[in-house]
Design a protein around this motif. Structure first.
Motif, PDB file in Angstrom:
ATOM      1  N   LEU A  59       0.842  -1.187   0.000  1.00 12.61           N
ATOM      2  CA  LEU A  59       0.000   0.000   0.000  1.00 12.61           C
ATOM      3  C   LEU A  59       0.883   1.244   0.000  1.00 12.61           C
ATOM      4  N   ALA A  60       1.972   1.186   0.756  1.00 14.13           N
ATOM      5  CA  ALA A  60       2.925   2.288   0.833  1.00 14.13           C
ATOM      6  C   ALA A  60       4.205   1.791   1.478  1.00 14.13           C
ATOM      7  N   VAL A  61       5.285   2.507   1.221  1.00 14.68           N
ATOM      8  CA  VAL A  61       6.535   2.332   1.948  1.00 14.68           C
ATOM      9  C   VAL A  61       6.745   3.589   2.775  1.00 14.68           C
ATOM     10  N   VAL A  62       6.876   3.404   4.077  1.00 18.71           N
ATOM     11  CA  VAL A  62       6.984   4.542   4.990  1.00 18.71           C
ATOM     12  C   VAL A  62       8.384   4.554   5.578  1.00 18.71           C
ATOM     13  N   ARG A  63       9.005   5.756   5.616  1.00 21.64           N
ATOM     14  CA  ARG A  63      10.392   5.874   6.073  1.00 21.64           C
ATOM     15  C   ARG A  63      10.473   6.875   7.225  1.00 21.64           C
ATOM     16  N   PRO A  64      10.109   6.466   8.434  1.00 17.95           N
ATOM     17  CA  PRO A  64      10.160   7.365   9.589  1.00 17.95           C
ATOM     18  C   PRO A  64      11.602   7.699   9.959  1.00 17.95           C
ATOM     19  N   ALA A  65      11.769   8.818  10.650  1.00 14.45           N
ATOM     20  CA  ALA A  65      13.105   9.289  11.005  1.00 14.45           C
ATOM     21  C   ALA A  65      13.375   9.240  12.501  1.00 14.45           C
ATOM     22  N   SER A  66      12.430   8.787  13.295  1.00 11.67           N
ATOM     23  CA  SER A  66      12.613   8.739  14.740  1.00 11.67           C
ATOM     24  C   SER A  66      11.730   7.650  15.323  1.00 11.67           C
ATOM     25  N   THR A  67      12.018   7.293  16.578  1.00  8.16           N
ATOM     26  CA  THR A  67      11.188   6.306  17.267  1.00  8.16           C
ATOM     27  C   THR A  67       9.763   6.803  17.404  1.00  8.16           C
ATOM     28  N   ALA A  68       9.615   8.087  17.688  1.00 10.54           N
ATOM     29  CA  ALA A  68       8.271   8.664  17.809  1.00 10.54           C
ATOM     30  C   ALA A  68       7.499   8.520  16.501  1.00 10.54           C
ATOM     31  N   GLU A  69       8.171   8.708  15.387  1.00 10.66           N
ATOM     32  CA  GLU A  69       7.489   8.562  14.098  1.00 10.66           C
ATOM     33  C   GLU A  69       7.159   7.097  13.809  1.00 10.66           C
TER      34      GLU A  69
ATOM     35  N   ASP B 135      13.526 -12.003  30.535  1.00 10.55           N
ATOM     36  CA  ASP B 135      14.449 -11.191  29.737  1.00 10.55           C
ATOM     37  C   ASP B 135      13.744 -10.821  28.436  1.00 10.55           C
ATOM     38  N   LEU B 136      13.003  -9.726  28.491  1.00 12.91           N
ATOM     39  CA  LEU B 136      12.106  -9.376  27.387  1.00 12.91           C
ATOM     40  C   LEU B 136      12.831  -9.149  26.073  1.00 12.91           C
ATOM     41  N   LYS B 137      14.041  -8.609  26.140  1.00  8.49           N
ATOM     42  CA  LYS B 137      14.728  -8.333  24.879  1.00  8.49           C
ATOM     43  C   LYS B 137      14.923  -9.591  24.050  1.00  8.49           C
ATOM     44  N   GLN B 138      15.088 -10.732  24.733  1.00 13.07           N
ATOM     45  CA  GLN B 138      15.320 -11.966  23.997  1.00 13.07           C
ATOM     46  C   GLN B 138      14.102 -12.409  23.193  1.00 13.07           C
ATOM     47  N   LEU B 139      12.919 -11.938  23.560  1.00  9.96           N
ATOM     48  CA  LEU B 139      11.735 -12.251  22.759  1.00  9.96           C
ATOM     49  C   LEU B 139      11.804 -11.585  21.383  1.00  9.96           C
ATOM     50  N   PHE B 140      12.397 -10.398  21.343  1.00 11.26           N
ATOM     51  CA  PHE B 140      12.410  -9.636  20.100  1.00 11.26           C
ATOM     52  C   PHE B 140      13.636  -9.948  19.241  1.00 11.26           C
ATOM     53  N   ILE B 141      14.730 -10.390  19.873  1.00  9.76           N
ATOM     54  CA  ILE B 141      15.908 -10.785  19.098  1.00  9.76           C
ATOM     55  C   ILE B 141      15.590 -12.092  18.382  1.00  9.76           C
ATOM     56  N   GLY B 142      15.668 -12.076  17.081  1.00  2.00           N
ATOM     57  CA  GLY B 142      15.326 -13.263  16.304  1.00  2.00           C
ATOM     58  C   GLY B 142      13.855 -13.416  15.991  1.00  2.00           C
ATOM     59  N   SER B 143      13.043 -12.416  16.320  1.00  7.35           N
ATOM     60  CA  SER B 143      11.597 -12.523  16.082  1.00  7.35           C
ATOM     61  C   SER B 143      11.201 -12.119  14.667  1.00  7.35           C
ATOM     62  N   GLU B 144      12.139 -11.614  13.882  1.00  2.33           N
ATOM     63  CA  GLU B 144      11.912 -11.269  12.474  1.00  2.33           C
ATOM     64  C   GLU B 144      10.771 -10.279  12.284  1.00  2.33           C
ATOM     65  N   GLY B 145      10.631  -9.353  13.215  1.00  3.24           N
ATOM     66  CA  GLY B 145       9.623  -8.310  13.078  1.00  3.24           C
ATOM     67  C   GLY B 145       8.207  -8.763  13.304  1.00  3.24           C
ATOM     68  N   THR B 146       8.010  -9.962  13.828  1.00  6.58           N
ATOM     69  CA  THR B 146       6.658 -10.478  14.022  1.00  6.58           C
ATOM     70  C   THR B 146       6.059 -10.089  15.372  1.00  6.58           C
ATOM     71  N   LEU B 147       6.855  -9.466  16.235  1.00  2.00           N
ATOM     72  CA  LEU B 147       6.356  -9.073  17.559  1.00  2.00           C
ATOM     73  C   LEU B 147       6.432  -7.571  17.796  1.00  2.00           C
ATOM     74  N   GLY B 148       7.166  -6.859  16.988  1.00  5.93           N
ATOM     75  CA  GLY B 148       7.328  -5.424  17.166  1.00  5.93           C
ATOM     76  C   GLY B 148       8.436  -4.915  16.275  1.00  5.93           C
ATOM     77  N   VAL B 149       8.676  -3.599  16.345  1.00 10.54           N
ATOM     78  CA  VAL B 149       9.698  -2.965  15.518  1.00 10.54           C
ATOM     79  C   VAL B 149      10.854  -2.530  16.407  1.00 10.54           C
ATOM     80  N   VAL B 150      12.005  -3.148  16.239  1.00 14.57           N
ATOM     81  CA  VAL B 150      13.198  -2.730  16.976  1.00 14.57           C
ATOM     82  C   VAL B 150      13.669  -1.398  16.401  1.00 14.57           C
ATOM     83  N   THR B 151      13.767  -0.380  17.257  1.00 14.12           N
ATOM     84  CA  THR B 151      14.177   0.947  16.786  1.00 14.12           C
ATOM     85  C   THR B 151      15.572   1.338  17.247  1.00 14.12           C
ATOM     86  N   ALA B 152      16.097   0.697  18.289  1.00 15.42           N
ATOM     87  CA  ALA B 152      17.449   0.983  18.766  1.00 15.42           C
ATOM     88  C   ALA B 152      17.908  -0.156  19.656  1.00 15.42           C
TER      89      ALA B 152
END
Length: 466
Positions: free
Chosen positions: A40-50, A191-208
């Motif tokens: 539908l679109a490609v969106v390119r945010p510039a910050s975590t807030a965006e 250890d919540l970070k380990q849920l997102f490491i290796g999750s391939e974007g299926t649980l959230g968007v890693v921003t930093a």
């Protein structure tokens, strides 16, 4: 859907939201060229807030989000499907190094920064970020976190999972989890970070992420060796550990057909040996003093005395080191130039590698005569890139037989206690196979995590979980 595009442009600006097919083309096809979708679109945010704003707007509209880093993946994990109703969220504008702390040995970086940029920032502070990949100039930190990337130094430093101390993540409802804590010890719950490491974007968007830095290793000793067999390569590993100690960083394997492709397609490379051999190894030690050279020479002498290597070439300069590494790192690009390829990224117990190669190879050649087995990988951690190139001039045969050949490989790997994906991830390519080869309990647990964090299934749907 036009309302969503309007809202995204109002929130981020016209230039941050791409809808023209020509502008979106590079974002909807993966590096292999196998997976192509529409968006539908490609969106390119510039910050975590965006990023949070984008995810929140998409959630309100019931539109799925496909997070994307450098789009260098090999399993179709970062591109949309063909429905045209998903938004690709590219982190490419979020490239800032937020902080480097050489006392705590940490670095905080945004997800869109290329891996090479992080390596350079660490080096400027007199430190090392050890993750090393052939695509490090274009792959991003967010992508390496989302896929739990491995590379050529896992033997010494581990995978990305071992190099991340904290994360900042935008959740599927648009909330931001600030887990950017540079702590080595924190026993306050899961250890919540380990849920997102290796999750391939299926649980959230890693921003930093907060990354671990290590002492710099300015001295490197590198050798390219000729081997008679894979069993010789595995037998060499404990000997290399004995002589190299904690300085042993890399032990790579390369089959003759893989080397032939590199020599045929990459300019400027040459065979280090006068004669041809069936197998080759690339070994590297890294440290701070000249004893790395002595340790490598000692290891090679011991290997030769035990009949574990046929010949060896030791790099005598940085340029020679680069030329030896080019033979290993050029395989993927060279194979891409050769025609149709069926890529497999498998891991096995190290002691089972030789048996796998000995049993799987003949069976595959019997199933498709003329098939070319392009084998290379990380012998030090049991990870083989067991790729198949089509018989010369017959790409159609490989495509026709691909499902059967893949099943043969997966069955052989599983029978020996291995995994069908070592470091490339699951994506869309291996989604169904992952479910079939995992136990029912494992699949239930994975689905329970997905349901708990992304109950509406709006984060990178169709990837990883069948």
């Amino acid at each position: 859907m036009t309302d969503l595009v309007h809202d995204l442009r109002a929130a981020l600006g016209e230039s941050a939201v791409l809808t023209d097919p020509a502008d979106m083309a590079a974002y909807v096809t993966d590096w292999t060229g196998v997976f192509t979708g529409t968006a539908l679109a490609v969106v390119r945010p510039a910050s975590t807030a965006e990023v949070a704003t984008v995810v929140r707007l998409c959630a309100a509209a019931g539109v799925a989000v496909v997070p994307q880093g450098g789009n260098t993946g090999l399993v179709g994990g970062g591109v949309p499907d063909s429905g045209g109703d998903q938004v690709v969220l590219s982190l490419s504008r979020m490239r800032r190094i937020r902080e480097v702390d050489p006392v705590a040995d940490t670095l905080i970086v945004e997800a869109g920064a290329p891996l090479a940029t992080v390596q350079e920032a660490a080096a400027a502070a007199g430190r090392l970020f050890p993750l090393s990949l052939g695509s490090e100039g274009s792959c991003t930190i967010g992508g390496t976190i989302a896929t739990n990337a491995g590379g050529t130094a896992v033997l010494r430093y581990g995978m990305m999972r071992e190099l991340v101390l904290g994360l900042e993540v935008v959740l599927p409802d648009g909330r931001v989890w600030d887990g950017l804590r540079p702590l080595r010890k924190d026993n306050t719950g899961y250890d919540l970070k380990q849920l997102f490491i290796g999750s391939e974007g299926t649980l959230g968007v890693v921003t930093a992420g907060v990354l671990r830095l290590l002492p710099a290793t300015p001295r490197r000793a590198t050798a390219f060796v000729a081997l008679e067999s894979v069993s010789a390569a595995t037998a060499l590993l404990p000997l290399l550990r004995e002589h190299g100690g904690g300085q042993l960083t890399t032990w790579e394997l390369l089959g003759r057909q893989a080397l032939d492709l590199v020599l045929a397609h990459l300019p400027g490379v040459r065979d280090p040996f006068a004669g041809q051999h069936e197998w080759y190894g690339l070994v590297e030690l890294a440290g701070t003093s000249a004893d790395v050279d002595e340790r490598l020479e000692s290891a090679l002498e011991a290997a030769a005395s035990q009949g574990l290597l046929v010949d060896a070439v030791v790099a005598g300069s940085p340029a020679q080191r680069e030329s030896l590494w080019a033979l290993r790192e050029g395989v993927s690009e060279a194979q891409k130039s050769e025609g149709a390829t069926l890529k497999h990224d498998v891991t096995l117990p190290i002691t089972a590698l030789s048996r796998f190669v000995a049993e799987a190879g003949p069976a595959l050649l019997a199933a498709l005569p003329g098939l070319r087995l392009v084998t290379y990988g990380h012998i030090g951690d049991g990870n083989l890139h067991y790729n198949l190139s089509a018989p010369v001039g017959d790409d159609a045969a490989l495509r026709r037989e691909a499902p059967r050949l893949t099943r043969m490989i997966y069955d052989a790997v599983t029978a020996l206690g291995g995994s069908i994906s070592a470091e490339h991830g699951i994506g869309a390519l291996k989604r169904d196979a992952a479910a079939a080869y995992k136990t029912g309990v494992e699949v239930d647990l994975l689905r329970a995590v997905k349901q708990a964090i992304d109950p509406r299934g709006l984060m990178n749907p169709g990837k990883m979980l069948a």
